[in-house]
Scaffold this active site. Structure first.
Site, PDB file in Angstrom:
ATOM      1  N   LYS A 127       0.875  -1.169  -0.033  1.00 18.24           N
ATOM      2  CA  LYS A 127       0.030   0.116  -0.099  1.00 18.24           C
ATOM      3  C   LYS A 127       0.663   1.253  -0.088  1.00 18.24           C
ATOM      4  O   LYS A 127       0.358   2.457  -0.243  1.00 18.24           O
ATOM      5  CB  LYS A 127      -1.018   0.011   1.238  1.00 18.24           C
ATOM      6  CG  LYS A 127      -2.254  -1.156   1.229  1.00 18.24           C
ATOM      7  CD  LYS A 127      -2.786  -1.142   2.549  1.00 18.24           C
ATOM      8  CE  LYS A 127      -1.736  -1.924   3.420  1.00 18.24           C
ATOM      9  NZ  LYS A 127      -1.909  -3.493   3.188  1.00 18.24           N
ATOM     10  N   VAL A 157      -6.431  -3.120  -0.919  1.00 14.76           N
ATOM     11  CA  VAL A 157      -7.638  -2.565  -0.116  1.00 14.76           C
ATOM     12  C   VAL A 157      -8.569  -3.544  -0.142  1.00 14.76           C
ATOM     13  O   VAL A 157      -9.138  -4.039  -1.053  1.00 14.76           O
ATOM     14  CB  VAL A 157      -8.275  -1.172  -0.555  1.00 14.76           C
ATOM     15  CG1 VAL A 157      -9.409  -1.013   0.311  1.00 14.76           C
ATOM     16  CG2 VAL A 157      -7.414  -0.057  -0.565  1.00 14.76           C
ATOM     17  N   GLY A 212      -1.914 -15.017  10.229  1.00 11.92           N
ATOM     18  CA  GLY A 212      -1.545 -14.127   8.971  1.00 11.92           C
ATOM     19  C   GLY A 212      -2.461 -13.009   8.707  1.00 11.92           C
ATOM     20  O   GLY A 212      -2.354 -12.466   7.722  1.00 11.92           O
ATOM     21  N   GLU A 215       0.462  -7.951   9.967  1.00 11.39           N
ATOM     22  CA  GLU A 215       1.943  -8.047   9.587  1.00 11.39           C
ATOM     23  C   GLU A 215       2.835  -8.497  10.808  1.00 11.39           C
ATOM     24  O   GLU A 215       2.205  -8.782  11.687  1.00 11.39           O
ATOM     25  CB  GLU A 215       2.318  -6.275   9.493  1.00 11.39           C
ATOM     26  CG  GLU A 215       1.472  -5.641   8.221  1.00 11.39           C
ATOM     27  CD  GLU A 215       1.692  -6.119   7.064  1.00 11.39           C
ATOM     28  OE1 GLU A 215       2.539  -6.750   6.754  1.00 11.39           O
ATOM     29  OE2 GLU A 215       0.961  -5.758   6.199  1.00 11.39           O
ATOM     30  N   ASP A 226      -1.798   1.572   8.729  1.00  7.73           N
ATOM     31  CA  ASP A 226      -2.479   0.694   7.445  1.00  7.73           C
ATOM     32  C   ASP A 226      -3.749   1.027   7.005  1.00  7.73           C
ATOM     33  O   ASP A 226      -4.064   1.042   5.803  1.00  7.73           O
ATOM     34  CB  ASP A 226      -2.420  -0.753   7.821  1.00  7.73           C
ATOM     35  CG  ASP A 226      -2.785  -1.767   6.920  1.00  7.73           C
ATOM     36  OD1 ASP A 226      -2.013  -1.914   5.991  1.00  7.73           O
ATOM     37  OD2 ASP A 226      -3.770  -2.341   6.849  1.00  7.73           O
ATOM     38  N   LYS A 230      -5.025   3.029   3.348  1.00  6.29           N
ATOM     39  CA  LYS A 230      -6.321   2.352   2.562  1.00  6.29           C
ATOM     40  C   LYS A 230      -7.256   3.379   2.481  1.00  6.29           C
ATOM     41  O   LYS A 230      -7.779   3.504   1.339  1.00  6.29           O
ATOM     42  CB  LYS A 230      -6.853   0.967   3.534  1.00  6.29           C
ATOM     43  CG  LYS A 230      -6.004  -0.144   3.290  1.00  6.29           C
ATOM     44  CD  LYS A 230      -6.756  -1.272   4.477  1.00  6.29           C
ATOM     45  CE  LYS A 230      -5.784  -2.579   4.419  1.00  6.29           C
ATOM     46  NZ  LYS A 230      -6.411  -3.361   4.945  1.00  6.29           N
ATOM     47  N   GLY A 345      -5.948 -12.243   5.139  1.00  9.99           N
ATOM     48  CA  GLY A 345      -5.692 -13.799   4.897  1.00  9.99           C
ATOM     49  C   GLY A 345      -4.656 -13.781   3.862  1.00  9.99           C
ATOM     50  O   GLY A 345      -4.982 -13.139   2.854  1.00  9.99           O
TER      51      GLY A 345
END
Length: 362
Positions: A127, A157, A212, A215, A226, A230, A345
């Protein structure tokens, strides 16, 4: 990560001339899932010839194609060399050349504009290039036009959700974004959908990390940076050219923990628990639930942060790691257009990367 079965055809064959040369950057959760997906779908897609693979430690490049076993060869290869990415793609005789960036690395994102200007398509879940400085975003658009190249960014996103594509289709048809609300982080969605005060927040955070959803250093998620990226990507795609400083960000990491290195922070996760528990009790006392929301209102005010919402709020009914995007536009003024579904994921993100890749090929 399973080895990617790749046939390396004779240089003079038409199959090679028609092939798509691909470099995959990142072999972690998302990159590994992508390589497995490429292997599983090999018989149902156009030929994607892997000519490069790299992670933060190693890189392996061959314009003729890389034969398996990939991991064994990568571990024995040279240190990572980003300068070789464009070189190996331009040296190949493929008609289409694509870099797939499955990393969160700023150093890789800084190369996106250069690759695009060289006529190399970029597909990314990273991103940083589009969600940081506005000037960097403009540079990316100029490079894309100069190189007549495409930028596949749907995975930046909402993982594999059609959030960006829906917004762009609305704008292309003449509609205009008035407001945006929603949960834009799969990891934070998972955390606050599951948190009920009976289990420490830090324990849920560790579970999200193992799945997962976050990060490797979860402060990238907890800081709100983050989500802010987005929101910037969405706003800019809608024609609202916000700067980073225009977004009000409420982070969830105390200042004394933000200064630690990653391993120290992971060892002190429990220090976040009291703050979250207090906010949860305050919300529950008012009959509300906590959600980490992003919003852009009609005045242009952009915010991301933890909010207590009524149980009737659309985001209160989310489950798992779902994202929700509510677009209020001139045509969807009374009832916003809502996009909802899994937003985190490795598998769904890898699917988004592959879909963007195949759209470029088509």
């Amino acid at each position: 990560m399973s080895a990617l079965a790749l046939a390396v055809p004779h240089p003079a064959s038409r199959a090679q001339a028609d092939a798509v040369a691909v470099v995959v950057l990142g072999t972690g959760l998302v990159g590994g899932a992508l390589l497995r997906l490429l292997d599983e779908t090999a018989d149902r897609r156009r030929p994607l010839r892997l000519v490069g693979i790299a992670n933060s430690r190693h890189s392996l490049f061959d314009p003729g194609g890389i034969a398996p076993p990939l991991l064994a060869r990568l571990d024995a290869s040279a240190s990572c060399d980003l300068d070789a990415v464009a070189a190996v793609l331009l040296a190949s005789d493929a008609r289409v050349r694509i870099v797939i960036d499955a990393t969160p690395a700023a150093a890789v994102a800084q190369r996106h504009a250069r690759w695009l200007a060289q006529g190399i398509h970029v597909v990314t879940a990273n991103k940083i290039a589009q969600g940081s400085r506005l000037e960097d975003w403009h540079e990316l658009q100029r490079a894309r036009r100069h190189g007549d190249s495409r930028y596949g960014d749907s995975a930046t996103v909402g993982a594999g959700l059609p959030a960006l594509s829906s917004l762009r289709r609305l704008r292309l048809s003449g509609d205009r974004l008035l407001a945006l609300d929603g949960v834009l982080s799969g990891s934070l969605s998972f955390l606050f959908n599951r948190y009920d005060g009976t289990r420490p927040f830090s324990a849920l955070l560790q579970e999200a990390r193992e799945r997962g959803y976050t990060e490797p250093d979860p402060r990238a998620d907890l800081s709100g940076a983050d989500v802010a990226r987005k929101l910037l990507i969405l706003a800019r795609a809608a024609g609202v050219e916000l700067e980073e400083s225009d977004v009000e960000v409420e982070g969830l990491v105390p200042a004394h923990l933000a200064r630690l290195d990653s391993s120290e922070f992971l060892g002190r996760l429990a220090e976040i628990d009291a703050f979250i528990a207090q906010r949860f009790r305050e919300a529950a006392a008012d009959g509300k639930v906590l959600r980490y929301l992003a919003s852009l209102d009609t005045s242009g005010r952009a915010r991301v942060g933890l909010r207590a919402v009524d149980r009737s709020h659309p985001c209160a009914a989310l489950s798992g790691a779902d994202n929700l995007f509510a677009f209020t536009t001139e045509r969807y003024r009374e009832r916003p257009l809502v996009v909802v579904g899994p937003g985190a994921g490795a598998d769904v993100t890898a699917q988004g990367l592959l879909a963007d890749t195949l759209e470029i090929v088509a």
